[in-house]
Motif scaffolding. Structure first.
Motif, PDB file in Angstrom:
ATOM      1  N   LEU A  78      22.963 -41.602  37.456  1.00  0.00           N
ATOM      2  CA  LEU A  78      22.019 -42.903  37.896  1.00  0.00           C
ATOM      3  C   LEU A  78      22.575 -43.562  39.067  1.00  0.00           C
ATOM      4  O   LEU A  78      23.711 -43.614  39.039  1.00  0.00           O
ATOM      5  CB  LEU A  78      21.663 -43.685  36.749  1.00  0.00           C
ATOM      6  CG  LEU A  78      21.155 -43.259  35.271  1.00  0.00           C
ATOM      7  CD1 LEU A  78      21.046 -44.273  34.329  1.00  0.00           C
ATOM      8  CD2 LEU A  78      19.745 -42.561  35.745  1.00  0.00           C
ATOM      9  N   VAL A  79      21.833 -43.985  39.949  1.00  0.00           N
ATOM     10  CA  VAL A  79      22.213 -44.767  40.944  1.00  0.00           C
ATOM     11  C   VAL A  79      21.340 -46.164  41.005  1.00  0.00           C
ATOM     12  O   VAL A  79      20.264 -45.979  40.946  1.00  0.00           O
ATOM     13  CB  VAL A  79      22.368 -44.169  42.399  1.00  0.00           C
ATOM     14  CG1 VAL A  79      22.352 -45.296  43.747  1.00  0.00           C
ATOM     15  CG2 VAL A  79      23.257 -43.229  42.498  1.00  0.00           C
ATOM     16  N   LYS A 113      19.478 -34.913  28.121  1.00  0.00           N
ATOM     17  CA  LYS A 113      20.507 -34.761  27.102  1.00  0.00           C
ATOM     18  C   LYS A 113      21.168 -36.084  26.647  1.00  0.00           C
ATOM     19  O   LYS A 113      21.610 -36.270  25.411  1.00  0.00           O
ATOM     20  CB  LYS A 113      21.310 -33.769  27.317  1.00  0.00           C
ATOM     21  CG  LYS A 113      20.715 -32.381  27.872  1.00  0.00           C
ATOM     22  CD  LYS A 113      19.752 -31.758  26.764  1.00  0.00           C
ATOM     23  CE  LYS A 113      19.112 -30.499  27.241  1.00  0.00           C
ATOM     24  NZ  LYS A 113      18.257 -29.781  26.291  1.00  0.00           N
ATOM     25  N   THR A 114      21.290 -36.887  27.438  1.00  0.00           N
ATOM     26  CA  THR A 114      22.096 -38.125  27.101  1.00  0.00           C
ATOM     27  C   THR A 114      21.376 -39.464  26.856  1.00  0.00           C
ATOM     28  O   THR A 114      20.098 -39.468  27.151  1.00  0.00           O
ATOM     29  CB  THR A 114      22.924 -38.319  28.363  1.00  0.00           C
ATOM     30  OG1 THR A 114      22.200 -38.906  29.311  1.00  0.00           O
ATOM     31  CG2 THR A 114      23.959 -37.171  28.863  1.00  0.00           C
ATOM     32  N   THR A 115      21.758 -40.131  26.004  1.00  0.00           N
ATOM     33  CA  THR A 115      21.009 -41.556  25.624  1.00  0.00           C
ATOM     34  C   THR A 115      20.690 -42.323  26.867  1.00  0.00           C
ATOM     35  O   THR A 115      19.664 -42.913  27.052  1.00  0.00           O
ATOM     36  CB  THR A 115      21.827 -42.275  24.718  1.00  0.00           C
ATOM     37  OG1 THR A 115      22.252 -41.656  23.328  1.00  0.00           O
ATOM     38  CG2 THR A 115      21.132 -43.515  24.311  1.00  0.00           C
ATOM     39  N   LEU A 116      21.745 -42.169  27.894  1.00  0.00           N
ATOM     40  CA  LEU A 116      21.360 -43.119  29.066  1.00  0.00           C
ATOM     41  C   LEU A 116      20.053 -42.679  29.757  1.00  0.00           C
ATOM     42  O   LEU A 116      19.452 -43.313  30.148  1.00  0.00           O
ATOM     43  CB  LEU A 116      22.674 -42.924  29.808  1.00  0.00           C
ATOM     44  CG  LEU A 116      22.628 -43.815  31.261  1.00  0.00           C
ATOM     45  CD1 LEU A 116      22.514 -45.285  31.066  1.00  0.00           C
ATOM     46  CD2 LEU A 116      23.811 -43.401  32.146  1.00  0.00           C
ATOM     47  N   VAL A 117      20.002 -41.427  30.138  1.00  0.00           N
ATOM     48  CA  VAL A 117      18.840 -41.210  30.934  1.00  0.00           C
ATOM     49  C   VAL A 117      17.418 -40.983  29.965  1.00  0.00           C
ATOM     50  O   VAL A 117      16.559 -41.346  30.719  1.00  0.00           O
ATOM     51  CB  VAL A 117      18.970 -39.666  31.423  1.00  0.00           C
ATOM     52  CG1 VAL A 117      20.039 -39.562  32.493  1.00  0.00           C
ATOM     53  CG2 VAL A 117      19.284 -38.693  30.296  1.00  0.00           C
ATOM     54  N   GLN A 159      16.972 -43.391  27.829  1.00  0.00           N
ATOM     55  CA  GLN A 159      16.317 -44.841  27.941  1.00  0.00           C
ATOM     56  C   GLN A 159      15.960 -45.225  29.273  1.00  0.00           C
ATOM     57  O   GLN A 159      14.978 -46.043  29.405  1.00  0.00           O
ATOM     58  CB  GLN A 159      17.744 -45.795  27.689  1.00  0.00           C
ATOM     59  CG  GLN A 159      18.296 -45.724  26.265  1.00  0.00           C
ATOM     60  CD  GLN A 159      19.381 -46.450  25.787  1.00  0.00           C
ATOM     61  OE1 GLN A 159      20.330 -46.699  26.717  1.00  0.00           O
ATOM     62  NE2 GLN A 159      19.867 -46.764  24.670  1.00  0.00           N
ATOM     63  N   HIS A 160      16.503 -44.668  30.343  1.00  0.00           N
ATOM     64  CA  HIS A 160      16.100 -44.904  31.857  1.00  0.00           C
ATOM     65  C   HIS A 160      14.433 -44.566  31.820  1.00  0.00           C
ATOM     66  O   HIS A 160      13.731 -44.976  32.287  1.00  0.00           O
ATOM     67  CB  HIS A 160      16.835 -44.177  32.866  1.00  0.00           C
ATOM     68  CG  HIS A 160      16.473 -44.334  34.117  1.00  0.00           C
ATOM     69  ND1 HIS A 160      15.680 -43.432  34.577  1.00  0.00           N
ATOM     70  CD2 HIS A 160      16.162 -45.252  35.092  1.00  0.00           C
ATOM     71  CE1 HIS A 160      15.191 -43.492  35.950  1.00  0.00           C
ATOM     72  NE2 HIS A 160      15.678 -44.769  36.069  1.00  0.00           N
ATOM     73  N   ARG A 161      14.416 -43.501  31.217  1.00  0.00           N
ATOM     74  CA  ARG A 161      13.040 -42.714  31.303  1.00  0.00           C
ATOM     75  C   ARG A 161      12.077 -43.507  30.613  1.00  0.00           C
ATOM     76  O   ARG A 161      10.853 -43.765  31.079  1.00  0.00           O
ATOM     77  CB  ARG A 161      13.022 -41.238  30.564  1.00  0.00           C
ATOM     78  CG  ARG A 161      11.880 -40.204  31.137  1.00  0.00           C
ATOM     79  CD  ARG A 161      12.236 -38.916  30.461  1.00  0.00           C
ATOM     80  NE  ARG A 161      11.293 -38.011  30.952  1.00  0.00           N
ATOM     81  CZ  ARG A 161      11.253 -37.077  31.670  1.00  0.00           C
ATOM     82  NH1 ARG A 161      12.686 -36.661  32.048  1.00  0.00           N
ATOM     83  NH2 ARG A 161      10.264 -36.222  32.237  1.00  0.00           N
TER      84      ARG A 161
END
Length: 733
Positions: free
Chosen positions: A3-4, A60-64, A66-68
């Motif tokens: 992410l950026v 695959k990751t929680t970060l992406v 959540q972003h989605r």
């Protein structure tokens, strides 16, 4: 790097920043591109992902994840549904263009101001001196030329010269501005009691009317939807009238469509006569004018406004609500939604609102247009948006029966290139080019040899695909012949077979095989006919949407498990179309084929079909008697009482004529810096396979444009509305 984050601080009153992409150089020296393609306004924070398109399962990751989820959560708060009028497709929740999210606004609101644009058009057309002359009738038909002579073009001038002729009236059902009304007549409706004796003098094949119907030579255009629609009553000084006519059409021996009979109301009776070509000159002329006026209303409100503008907005709003920017379907559809919500919002603000511009010149203004949309919703189904299905449903899919239906032929070409096409179709086009090269162009009936060849080509085009029960479909030898012929391109091609004498010889031999009954030496040659029959559709090649779908969906199961695409489809049906029982819009998709068709419908409706029914408005509607936007006298209830003066008094007055001219001129113009079908300057996709698919798409579109251009050469009435180089990507005007 996943992410950026971009942060913008507000320093000036107007300091909006449009960011295309951010490129980041990693410590290892690699460059990673993060596409943005959105406006940064006020104090705003935007979080971007890299350019790779990903389905929900690919995160695959929680970060992406959540972003989605957060992106869609925010979008649903921004892009809200609203019912503009009861019983019509839902729209975005905004009262004015300035209330829209900045990302979907026009770059300059001034450029899409309908009042300003129409006024400019009226001034440019040099008719501004008439625009306020309401209730002032023209003197005669020649008087209409006072607002026409400065602005004529090839088609509009031809229409002006020939609008009174029956062939011009009938031709417009095939290739005019509203070529969707004609349908095969398999039985005369009881409400339209035309008899053989009425039309016997017009029939050419020594057959009765009933026999002509059984032979498939009779067509009908029924404007039933216009019945009981409220006419415009916004101007107490001018009474305006509407009609719901029925028109019987005849496909004569030269394949020309001619009117046989016209009834101006839906209920037969003494006060609703059936007008015939054998009637008095002015009776027949006025009857045709009434049909053309009703056709204009159906075109503007149903064919154009409802079935392209409003439907495309439904797809657009649902897309923003349910598909994140990283989803491949979002990236695919975004160019085809460009400015659609903005132009529709502006229309609701200025054009079709109460006391809007629509009320000034149109007989359905003042609320009638809303009633029409509400009635038309009963026939707006998902399958009716699938171009081949819509053609077939009207019984006009046979090129043998209607060989000069260019709307159908060109539309099918663009649909096939967008969704998926077939090799034999391309070969058939190549033979058409050869034919025009060796035999020459012309109008229907002028070249029997060419017409015979057209018959053969169209027969080839109708050969079934693999899985067909046709006796030759599994013949190995037939397959070999088909593939060889399929590789024979038109002269000038760089294809390896293009200079193969045997290959070209086969092509030309087939070109000389005329239709049954011909005296040509090959016409009764069993081998020649056998070759014709063996040209079955054996092989398919994938096209644009199918290519993209298969890149990201490896199976039908992947489609079923994509909760975002399923939510998108459900949102369209349950909210956008208000879950109407008659709409037939799917609430889920189960296969890649279904997904391909669904996405094709969205792209085709917003681009090709909108172009086909929008950009010909000036060509066909600028000559007022050919497309009256309103009528100031009621439909005649008896024959023999009409003269020229009555017809002129029925047609629009000077003021309404000028507003109408300004409208059709403005609506027929492309946007400044228009992006046409296949042009994707914003690189939402970064994957090489998708870029290859896009390039292939552009090449096939260029081939279609070339074929259409060659066919149009020398024609007095060229048909180019489906030419890809004239099809904007989206509904933006």
């Amino acid at each position: 790097m996943e992410l950026v984050k971009i942060e913008k601080k507000k320093y000036w009153v107007h300091d909006d920043w449009y960011c295309k992409y951010i490129t980041v150089k990693t410590p290892s020296g690699d460059y990673v591109e993060f596409p943005c393609f959105r406006w940064l306004v006020d104090d705003k924070e935007v979080v971007l992902r890299d350019g790779k398109a990903l389905l929900p399962k690919d995160d695959k990751t929680t970060l992406v994840k959540q972003h989605r989820h957060k992106e869609l959560e925010n979008r649903r708060k921004t892009y809200r549904w609203r019912e503009w009028q009861p019983g019509i497709p839902m729209s975005i929740d905004a009262n004015a263009h300035k209330e829209l999210p900045r990302d979907i606004q026009f770059d300059s609101e001034k450029g899409v101001d309908f009042i300003l644009n129409y006024s400019k058009a009226i001034e440019n057309l040099c008719v501004n001196q008439f625009m306020h002359m309401f209730q002032s009738s023209w003197n005669d038909f020649a008087d209409f030329e006072r607002i026409f002579v400065r602005i004529k073009n090839t088609i509009s001038e031809y229409v002006m010269q020939h609008w009174k002729e029956d062939f011009m009236f009938g031709y417009q059902y095939l290739n005019g501005c509203n070529p969707v009304m004609i349908q095969k007549c398999t039985k005369l409706p009881e409400k339209f009691p035309v008899t053989h004796d009425m039309v016997a003098d017009c029939l050419e094949r020594e057959m009765t009317l009933e026999e002509e119907i059984e032979a498939g030579n009779i067509y009908i255009a029924d404007y039933e939807l216009m019945e009981d629609i409220s006419p415009n009553s916004t101007d107490p000084c001018t009474l305006q009238y509407l009609a719901a006519p029925i028109c019987l059409l005849y496909n004569n021996s030269q394949s020309k469509i001619l009117p046989l009979a016209i009834q101006l109301g839906q209920t037969p009776g003494k006060d609703n006569p059936i007008f015939l070509p054998s009637d008095g000159q002015y009776d027949w002329m006025l009857a045709k004018i009434w049909v053309r006026s009703s056709d204009f209303h159906i075109h503007q409100t149903v064919t154009h406004l409802l079935r392209t503008h409003l439907v495309s907005e439904v797809f657009g709003v649902a897309m923003f609500r349910q598909l994140p920017a990283v989803h491949p379907a979002y990236k695919l559809l975004l160019p085809h939604i460009r400015f659609t919500i903005a132009i529709n919002t502006k229309a609701r603000e200025q054009l079709i609102c109460e006391f809007g511009i629509f009320d000034k010149a149109n007989g359905t203004g003042g609320g009638g247009h809303v009633e029409m949309i509400q009635k038309a919703m009963r026939s707006l189904t998902f399958r009716s948006l699938c171009f081949p299905d819509a053609i077939k449903a009207r019984g006009v899919d046979s090129p043998e029966d209607l060989p000069y239906y260019y709307y159908r032929d060109d539309g099918n070409r663009v649909w096939d290139v967008t969704k998926r096409s077939e090799i034999v179709g391309v070969w058939g086009v190549c033979v058409c080019v050869l034919l025009d090269t060796f035999i020459g162009g012309g109008e229907p009936g002028q070249s029997p040899g060419r017409d015979a060849m057209r018959w053969l080509i169209l027969t080839l085009a109708s050969c079934p695909y693999p899985g067909s029960t046709h006796p030759y479909s599994h013949n190995p030898k037939a397959l070999a012949i088909t593939l060889t012929l399929a590789s024979c391109p038109y002269p000038g091609s760089t294809h390896p077979y293009s200079h193969n004498p045997k290959a070209l010889a086969i092509t030309l031999t087939l070109a000389s095989c005329p239709h049954p009954g011909s005296t040509h030496p090959y016409s009764h040659n069993p081998k020649a006919l056998a070759i014709t029959l063996t040209l079955n559709l054996i092989c398919r090649f994938p096209s644009f949407v199918w290519d993209v779908v298969c890149i990201y969906y490896d199976s039908d199961d992947t489609v079923q498990k994509d909760e975002e695409i399923q939510a998108f489809v459900k949102d369209v049906c349950s909210f956008g179309m208000q879950d109407l029982d008659c709409c037939g819009f799917p609430k889920s998709l189960k296969t890649r084929e279904e997904l391909t068709e669904y996405l094709t419908v969205i792209i085709f409706t917003a681009s090709a079909h909108h172009a086909a029914v929008n950009f010909g408005q000036y060509d066909w509607c600028s000559w007022i008697p050919n497309a009256p936007p309103t009528m100031r006298k009621p439909p005649p209830r008896q024959k023999g009482v009409v003269d020229v003066k009555f017809i002129i008094q029925s047609l629009p007055d000077r003021g309404r004529s000028c507003w109408h001219l300004g409208a059709v001129w403005a609506l027929s113009q492309f946007q400044e810096n228009e992006l046409f079908l296949g042009m994707y300057p914003d690189e939402h996709f970064i994957e090489k396979p998708v870029k290859v698919a896009m390039e292939s798409f552009r090449k096939r579109l260029a081939e279609v444009s070339s074929v259409i251009k060659i066919r149009n050469e020398g024609k007095k009435l060229p048909y180019y509305y489906f030419s890809p180089d004239r099809i904007p990507n989206s509904v933006a005007v």
